[in-house]
Scaffold this motif. Structure first.
Motif, PDB file in Angstrom:
ATOM      1  N   LEU A   1       0.823  -1.204   0.000  1.00 38.18           N
ATOM      2  CA  LEU A   1       0.000   0.000   0.000  1.00 38.18           C
ATOM      3  C   LEU A   1       0.868   1.271   0.000  1.00 38.18           C
ATOM      4  N   ILE A   2       1.966   1.249   0.719  1.00 35.12           N
ATOM      5  CA  ILE A   2       2.873   2.407   0.703  1.00 35.12           C
ATOM      6  C   ILE A   2       3.404   2.614  -0.713  1.00 35.12           C
ATOM      7  N   GLU A   3       3.851   1.542  -1.347  1.00 29.89           N
ATOM      8  CA  GLU A   3       4.365   1.646  -2.719  1.00 29.89           C
ATOM      9  C   GLU A   3       3.295   2.192  -3.656  1.00 29.89           C
ATOM     10  N   GLU A   4       2.070   1.654  -3.573  1.00 31.98           N
ATOM     11  CA  GLU A   4       0.963   2.121  -4.424  1.00 31.98           C
ATOM     12  C   GLU A   4       0.684   3.606  -4.192  1.00 31.98           C
ATOM     13  N   THR A   5       0.690   4.016  -2.924  1.00 32.76           N
ATOM     14  CA  THR A   5       0.401   5.411  -2.585  1.00 32.76           C
ATOM     15  C   THR A   5       1.483   6.338  -3.133  1.00 32.76           C
ATOM     16  N   LEU A   6       2.753   5.955  -2.977  1.00 30.59           N
ATOM     17  CA  LEU A   6       3.846   6.777  -3.501  1.00 30.59           C
ATOM     18  C   LEU A   6       3.751   6.907  -5.019  1.00 30.59           C
ATOM     19  N   ARG A   7       3.487   5.801  -5.705  1.00 29.47           N
ATOM     20  CA  ARG A   7       3.341   5.854  -7.176  1.00 29.47           C
ATOM     21  C   ARG A   7       2.161   6.740  -7.571  1.00 29.47           C
ATOM     22  N   GLU A   8       1.047   6.581  -6.864  1.00 33.79           N
ATOM     23  CA  GLU A   8      -0.156   7.380  -7.164  1.00 33.79           C
ATOM     24  C   GLU A   8       0.141   8.877  -7.031  1.00 33.79           C
ATOM     25  N   LEU A   9       0.784   9.260  -5.928  1.00 31.04           N
ATOM     26  CA  LEU A   9       1.066  10.680  -5.698  1.00 31.04           C
ATOM     27  C   LEU A   9       2.062  11.240  -6.707  1.00 31.04           C
ATOM     28  N   CYS A  10       3.087  10.456  -7.033  1.00 32.02           N
ATOM     29  CA  CYS A  10       4.123  10.945  -7.951  1.00 32.02           C
ATOM     30  C   CYS A  10       3.685  10.893  -9.406  1.00 32.02           C
ATOM     31  N   VAL A  11       3.145   9.769  -9.820  1.00 34.99           N
ATOM     32  CA  VAL A  11       2.849   9.558 -11.235  1.00 34.99           C
ATOM     33  C   VAL A  11       1.465  10.099 -11.612  1.00 34.99           C
ATOM     34  N   LYS A  12       0.434   9.669 -10.900  1.00 30.24           N
ATOM     35  CA  LYS A  12      -0.931  10.075 -11.273  1.00 30.24           C
ATOM     36  C   LYS A  12      -1.260  11.495 -10.841  1.00 30.24           C
ATOM     37  N   GLU A  13      -0.908  11.862  -9.591  1.00 35.06           N
ATOM     38  CA  GLU A  13      -1.248  13.193  -9.081  1.00 35.06           C
ATOM     39  C   GLU A  13      -0.234  14.257  -9.509  1.00 35.06           C
ATOM     40  N   GLY A  14       0.970  13.849  -9.883  1.00 36.17           N
ATOM     41  CA  GLY A  14       1.980  14.799 -10.331  1.00 36.17           C
ATOM     42  C   GLY A  14       2.617  15.614  -9.213  1.00 36.17           C
ATOM     43  N   CYS A  15       2.719  15.034  -8.028  1.00 36.11           N
ATOM     44  CA  CYS A  15       3.378  15.745  -6.926  1.00 36.11           C
ATOM     45  C   CYS A  15       4.867  15.879  -7.222  1.00 36.11           C
ATOM     46  N   CYS A  16       5.405  17.072  -7.054  1.00 38.79           N
ATOM     47  CA  CYS A  16       6.846  17.265  -7.243  1.00 38.79           C
ATOM     48  C   CYS A  16       7.606  16.805  -6.009  1.00 38.79           C
ATOM     49  N   LEU A  17       6.935  16.791  -4.882  1.00 40.81           N
ATOM     50  CA  LEU A  17       7.525  16.401  -3.607  1.00 40.81           C
ATOM     51  C   LEU A  17       6.510  15.558  -2.851  1.00 40.81           C
ATOM     52  N   VAL A  18       6.989  14.443  -2.293  1.00 37.02           N
ATOM     53  CA  VAL A  18       6.159  13.617  -1.417  1.00 37.02           C
ATOM     54  C   VAL A  18       6.950  13.413  -0.143  1.00 37.02           C
ATOM     55  N   VAL A  19       6.355  13.787   0.972  1.00 37.12           N
ATOM     56  CA  VAL A  19       7.014  13.678   2.267  1.00 37.12           C
ATOM     57  C   VAL A  19       6.235  12.670   3.100  1.00 37.12           C
ATOM     58  N   THR A  20       6.943  11.649   3.589  1.00 38.16           N
ATOM     59  CA  THR A  20       6.297  10.643   4.423  1.00 38.16           C
ATOM     60  C   THR A  20       6.715  10.833   5.870  1.00 38.16           C
ATOM     61  N   THR A  21       5.874  10.379   6.778  1.00 36.43           N
ATOM     62  CA  THR A  21       6.210  10.375   8.195  1.00 36.43           C
ATOM     63  C   THR A  21       5.804   9.023   8.764  1.00 36.43           C
ATOM     64  N   GLY A  22       6.708   8.447   9.540  1.00 33.81           N
ATOM     65  CA  GLY A  22       6.426   7.160  10.168  1.00 33.81           C
ATOM     66  C   GLY A  22       6.976   5.988   9.390  1.00 33.81           C
ATOM     67  N   GLY A  23       7.142   4.879  10.102  1.00 33.46           N
ATOM     68  CA  GLY A  23       7.571   3.637   9.483  1.00 33.46           C
ATOM     69  C   GLY A  23       9.044   3.568   9.161  1.00 33.46           C
ATOM     70  N   THR A  24       9.872   4.376   9.856  1.00 34.29           N
ATOM     71  CA  THR A  24      11.307   4.394   9.539  1.00 34.29           C
ATOM     72  C   THR A  24      12.172   3.776  10.635  1.00 34.29           C
ATOM     73  N   GLY A  25      11.562   3.195  11.636  1.00 32.70           N
ATOM     74  CA  GLY A  25      12.315   2.599  12.741  1.00 32.70           C
ATOM     75  C   GLY A  25      12.691   1.153  12.476  1.00 32.70           C
ATOM     76  N   PRO A  26      13.127   0.434  13.527  1.00 31.47           N
ATOM     77  CA  PRO A  26      13.587  -0.940  13.361  1.00 31.47           C
ATOM     78  C   PRO A  26      12.527  -2.028  13.568  1.00 31.47           C
ATOM     79  N   SER A  27      11.283  -1.656  13.908  1.00 28.32           N
ATOM     80  CA  SER A  27      10.290  -2.703  14.158  1.00 28.32           C
ATOM     81  C   SER A  27       9.918  -3.407  12.852  1.00 28.32           C
TER      82      SER A  27
END
Length: 183
Positions: free
Chosen positions: A56-82
């Protein structure tokens, strides 16, 4: 500048609990607040809250970059060791090229504040004409990391032929090389 000419910026909160409504998303609003404070050029934010699911993260990133045309996508969360922290893997999977300096600088700045910053796995990369930047989940850490890397973001977008992002120089000065005289 009309609303349709505004730069599009994606904001993605990656959190199982926030996506289920078990607690309030503070990360996404912290990013939006930061952008509103720093940017003087018009932009349209496209925000979403999704669970820690790599597909779902991959799909969302592709959607925002490719379909929506976002020049910048900033994510928060999911960067720890769990085990459920898979935002960097999803980012790396969709990117054409990685920008490791972003993660290196964010960790350096964060390590000056807290020793557990070494556990952070933030990264950044390019998907087409979009820059994706992974941030930690805590609002204070989000601001510290963005303060460190944001001066380079507008020029990175320029180099990809994206919309010109202007910053408030009293808050953050975007670095753009001085043009040499042709004389």
């Amino acid at each position: 500048m009309s609303r349709s000419d505004a730069a599009k910026i994606g904001i993605v909160t990656v959190s199982d609990r926030a996506s289920r409504g078990e607690y309030e998303d503070l990360g996404g609003p912290a990013i939006a607040s930061y952008l509103n404070e720093v940017l003087t050029s018009a932009f349209e934010e496209i925000a979403c809250v999704i669970p820690d699911d790599r597909r779902l993260i991959e799909e969302t990133l592709r959607e925002l970059c490719v379909k929506e045309g976002c020049c910048l996508v900033v994510t928060t969360g999911g960067t720890g060791p769990s085990a459920r922290d898979v935002t960097p893997e999803a980012t790396e999977a969709v990117c054409d090229r990685l920008m490791p300096g972003f993660g290196e600088l964010m960790r350096k700045v964060s390590l000056e504040k807290v020793p557990t910053a070494i556990l952070s796995r933030q990264t950044a990369g390019l998907l087409g004409n979009s820059l994706i930047v992974n941030l930690p989940g805590k609002p204070k850490a989000i601001a510290e990391c963005l303060d460190a890397v944001f001066p380079a973001i507008p020029y990175c977008i320029d180099l990809m032929d994206g919309p010109r992002l202007e910053t408030d120089p009293k808050r953050i000065e975007a670095f753009r090389p001085k043009k040499k005289s042709s004389i």
